[in-house]
Scaffold this motif. Structure first.
Motif, PDB file in Angstrom:
ATOM      1  N   ARG A 430      17.177 -37.684  20.333  1.00  0.00           N
ATOM      2  CA  ARG A 430      16.567 -36.566  19.602  1.00  0.00           C
ATOM      3  C   ARG A 430      16.685 -35.240  20.348  1.00  0.00           C
ATOM      4  O   ARG A 430      16.664 -34.172  19.712  1.00  0.00           O
ATOM      5  CB  ARG A 430      15.097 -36.882  19.299  1.00  0.00           C
ATOM      6  N   ASP A 431      16.817 -35.271  21.658  1.00  0.00           N
ATOM      7  CA  ASP A 431      16.956 -34.014  22.405  1.00  0.00           C
ATOM      8  C   ASP A 431      18.274 -33.304  22.116  1.00  0.00           C
ATOM      9  O   ASP A 431      18.424 -32.126  22.454  1.00  0.00           O
ATOM     10  CB  ASP A 431      16.811 -34.261  23.907  1.00  0.00           C
ATOM     11  N   ASN A 432      19.238 -33.993  21.488  1.00  0.00           N
ATOM     12  CA  ASN A 432      20.453 -33.300  21.054  1.00  0.00           C
ATOM     13  C   ASN A 432      20.123 -32.122  20.151  1.00  0.00           C
ATOM     14  O   ASN A 432      20.770 -31.076  20.205  1.00  0.00           O
ATOM     15  CB  ASN A 432      21.369 -34.279  20.293  1.00  0.00           C
ATOM     16  N   ALA A 433      19.120 -32.303  19.289  1.00  0.00           N
ATOM     17  CA  ALA A 433      18.742 -31.246  18.346  1.00  0.00           C
ATOM     18  C   ALA A 433      17.702 -30.304  18.913  1.00  0.00           C
ATOM     19  O   ALA A 433      17.407 -29.276  18.295  1.00  0.00           O
ATOM     20  CB  ALA A 433      18.208 -31.878  17.059  1.00  0.00           C
ATOM     21  N   ARG A 434      17.140 -30.630  20.072  1.00  0.00           N
ATOM     22  CA  ARG A 434      15.998 -29.876  20.576  1.00  0.00           C
ATOM     23  C   ARG A 434      16.341 -28.935  21.721  1.00  0.00           C
ATOM     24  O   ARG A 434      15.463 -28.235  22.226  1.00  0.00           O
ATOM     25  CB  ARG A 434      14.895 -30.854  20.994  1.00  0.00           C
ATOM     26  N   THR A 435      17.596 -28.930  22.165  1.00  0.00           N
ATOM     27  CA  THR A 435      17.965 -27.942  23.177  1.00  0.00           C
ATOM     28  C   THR A 435      17.748 -26.542  22.597  1.00  0.00           C
ATOM     29  O   THR A 435      17.861 -26.327  21.389  1.00  0.00           O
ATOM     30  CB  THR A 435      19.432 -28.114  23.609  1.00  0.00           C
ATOM     31  N   PRO A 436      17.403 -25.572  23.449  1.00  0.00           N
ATOM     32  CA  PRO A 436      17.041 -24.245  22.933  1.00  0.00           C
ATOM     33  C   PRO A 436      18.112 -23.594  22.070  1.00  0.00           C
ATOM     34  O   PRO A 436      19.318 -23.767  22.298  1.00  0.00           O
ATOM     35  CB  PRO A 436      16.789 -23.448  24.213  1.00  0.00           C
ATOM     36  N   MET A 437      17.643 -22.841  21.104  1.00  0.00           N
ATOM     37  CA  MET A 437      18.516 -22.082  20.206  1.00  0.00           C
ATOM     38  C   MET A 437      19.382 -21.130  21.022  1.00  0.00           C
ATOM     39  O   MET A 437      18.914 -20.498  21.985  1.00  0.00           O
ATOM     40  CB  MET A 437      17.659 -21.310  19.209  1.00  0.00           C
ATOM     41  N   GLN A 438      20.651 -21.035  20.617  1.00  0.00           N
ATOM     42  CA  GLN A 438      21.632 -20.261  21.368  1.00  0.00           C
ATOM     43  C   GLN A 438      21.854 -18.911  20.676  1.00  0.00           C
ATOM     44  O   GLN A 438      22.664 -18.780  19.761  1.00  0.00           O
ATOM     45  CB  GLN A 438      22.922 -21.074  21.483  1.00  0.00           C
TER      46      GLN A 438
END
Length: 581
Positions: A430-438
């Motif tokens: 799930r952290d694939n989608a939760r890394t900070p917005m670029q």
């Protein structure tokens, strides 16, 4: 009641929704955590994109055991995110831009730090005790059933003061609420009214089909069949879609939702087609649409004890068949939600496309594939940029409770190869989608001036909003055009869907048609890195064709001729309007 547009259609059918995961969207104060003022500062990005609704993942007070899905106070804002005043400012700024707000409603469970539960666990005669689900131990003192929680371990946790087990389908800090208790239901309806009266436009309802549990006649729960001796058995299949689900949701609609103009979507793991129709039926259902997971489970081995972590390659005809089952079933009486990504799912361009050489065309292709179907499309933050999965080298780099628990059980308890386990995490974590917005190529991708709560995807210098907005041929502008087309082409909203090449292993081709319109819309998508030549099964005529949107340069003058037997370039997508002479 839902207001209708000038065409007599509920507004949410013509809308596009953008999901914000607030912890990772934009940080305004440099603490490394996204917040409400940060969201407010970035609303112009969404207005230019053209979305109509924001779905905001939980922002309520929470100890953050499951990143906000464990709520300790439903009527207040998590301090890390800001204040109620910040919320009001954000909501006003959204409404000023014509954007509605859909809050996350998490009422299958609360935090164990919610005052309901801190009281409930004190004694069996406490007024709040029956707000939760309690059961006696078995004769040998073991838990009441052999169910495994979603985040591993038993669904039952011992409570010494009362000498009972309480149920938690997720973390032990997320005790399940007892919807059989009318007093609890009234508490839920009151908190819904609190937010609706504040100006919120609807709710996304977390695992809502788990609020009714499948009790036996004696009040017990069924034991799961033992597939592997010594292992707990997944409890999800035995805890969804209980007999009173429809009753509870109809009561919610009658007491709350019918009194407001709302958008509602229920997250419904393991929902069947029949349940989808029943719950979203325009007259008899309780919700506008569901998030079902059938198409999200096609790239894992069905029935495998490792669940979603048991990887397999997607078989494209399976995806087409799944999409069409729901398109056909809900076309007349219900409504579909359309998504390939959210805060719980990996990035679609890494999952179903090519996040290398063909990242941009494959991200555009996937967007075209999804937005061409009937239903309300959802865009998850960063999806409009073509953001990719991340491969952090160590389990210590990950923050998600599901990832960490899975790794601990797989490696330390079951002795699985750590590298193989990491491969599954890189694909499905799930952290694939939760890394900070670029946002930009500046330090920390413009997300924060501090240290991000979760490490950034290292590809942010090449994949970011500033670059995408400046590039007229970017993934961002492709999404912007798709969202605009939904407002211009009634067939995208109302048309029936017909799959044209159901067994083709690499190409998706479907038609959108309506009895009241002689025109048709054709969607063609190549899911392959290799060119694919299409041979039509039947006699399709393409005398007059207009390219509405493609992801490669295309000569519109030659389009009708090209469509007779098209060769699609790698990950090519075409959205074409066909008109009779």
């Amino acid at each position: 009641m839902n207001a209708l547009t000038r065409t007599g259609t509920p507004w949410w059918k013509q809308s596009s929704v953008y999901q914000i995961y607030p912890r990772s969207f934009a940080d305004s104060n440099g603490d490394g955590i996204g917040d409400l003022p940060g969201i407010t500062s970035r609303l112009d990005h969404l207005q230019t994109l053209g979305v109509d609704v924001v779905w905001l993942s939980p922002i309520y007070s929470s100890p953050n055991d499951d990143n906000g899905y464990d709520i300790s106070d439903y009527l207040n804002i998590m301090a890390e995110f800001g204040t109620l005043a910040d919320f009001d400012t954000m909501l006003a700024a959204m409404h000023a831009r014509g954007i509605k707000l859909m809050m996350d409603l998490v009422v299958n469970h609360s935090s164990d730090e919610h005052h309901w539960f801190t009281e409930a666990r004190k004694s069996r005669d406490n007024p709040y005790h029956d707000y939760y689900i309690w059961r006696e131990p078995q004769a040998d003192g073991s838990p009441p059933t052999n169910w495994e929680a979603a985040f591993t371990g038993s669904v039952w946790e011992w409570n010494e003061p009362t000498g009972e087990y309480y149920m938690h389908m997720f973390s032990k800090k997320q005790p399940d609420l007892n919807w059989e208790n009318p007093a609890l239901r009234q508490e839920v309806y009151a908190l819904m009214r609190f937010w609706l009266d504040r100006g919120v436009d609807g709710f996304r309802m977390d695992v809502i089909n788990m609020i009714s549990k499948p009790w036996n006649a004696d009040g017990s729960l069924p034991q799961a069949p033992v597939v592997r001796e010594g292992f707990l058995q997944p409890g999800f299949a035995l805890s969804c879609n209980g007999p009173k689900l429809g009753e509870f949701l109809r009561e919610m609609r009658e007491q709350v939702l019918n009194h407001y103009d709302t958008i509602t979507v229920g997250e419904a793991p393991l929902a069947t087609i029949r349940q989808g129709v029943e719950l979203t039926h325009a007259q008899e259902g309780a919700l506008n649409m569901l998030f079902q997971f059938e198409h999200m489970d096609l790239d894992c081995i069905s029935g495998h004890p490792n669940g979603k972590w048991a990887l397999k390659r997607l078989h494209l005809p399976d995806l087409k068949a799944s999409m069409m089952r729901w398109q056909d079933a809900l076309a007349e009486h219900g409504w579909n939600s359309l998504y390939l990504c959210n805060h719980d799912q990996p990035r679609p361009v890494s999952r179903f496309g090519d996040d290398g050489v063909y990242r941009v065309p494959s991200a555009k292709m996937l967007a075209t594939f999804l937005h061409g179907f009937q239903g309300t499309p959802y865009v998850y933050q960063g999806e409009e940029l073509g953001m990719t999965n991340v491969q952090f080298p160590s389990i210590e780099d990950y923050q998600d409770i599901e990832i960490r628990n899975m790794y601990r059980v797989a490696v330390h308890e079951r002795g699985q190869d750590p590298q193989q386990v990491m491969q599954s995490i890189w694909a499905k974590g799930r952290d694939n989608a939760r890394t900070p917005m670029q946002w930009s190529d500046s330090p920390n991708a413009g997300f924060t001036t501090g240290t991000p709560w979760l490490a950034l995807n290292p590809r942010y210098p090449e994949i970011n909003a500033a670059q995408a907005v400046a590039d007229a041929d970017s993934v961002y502008h492709h999404y912007r055009q798709l969202i605009a087309l939904r407002k211009q082409e009634p067939l995208l909203v109302h048309g029936r869907t017909e799959m044209l090449l159901p067994e083709h292993p690499h190409v998706v081709a479907y038609m959108r048609t309506a009895e009241s319109d002689s025109a048709r819309l054709l969607v063609l998508c190549n899911f392959s890195v290799e060119p694919q030549t299409v041979v039509w099964d039947g006699a399709l005529k393409f005398e007059t064709a207009e390219l509405l949107l493609g992801n490669y340069p295309t000569d519109n003058a030659e389009l009708a001729q090209r469509l007779q037997s098209p060769t699609l370039r790698p990950f090519e997508a075409l959205l074409v309007k066909l008109r009779p002479h």
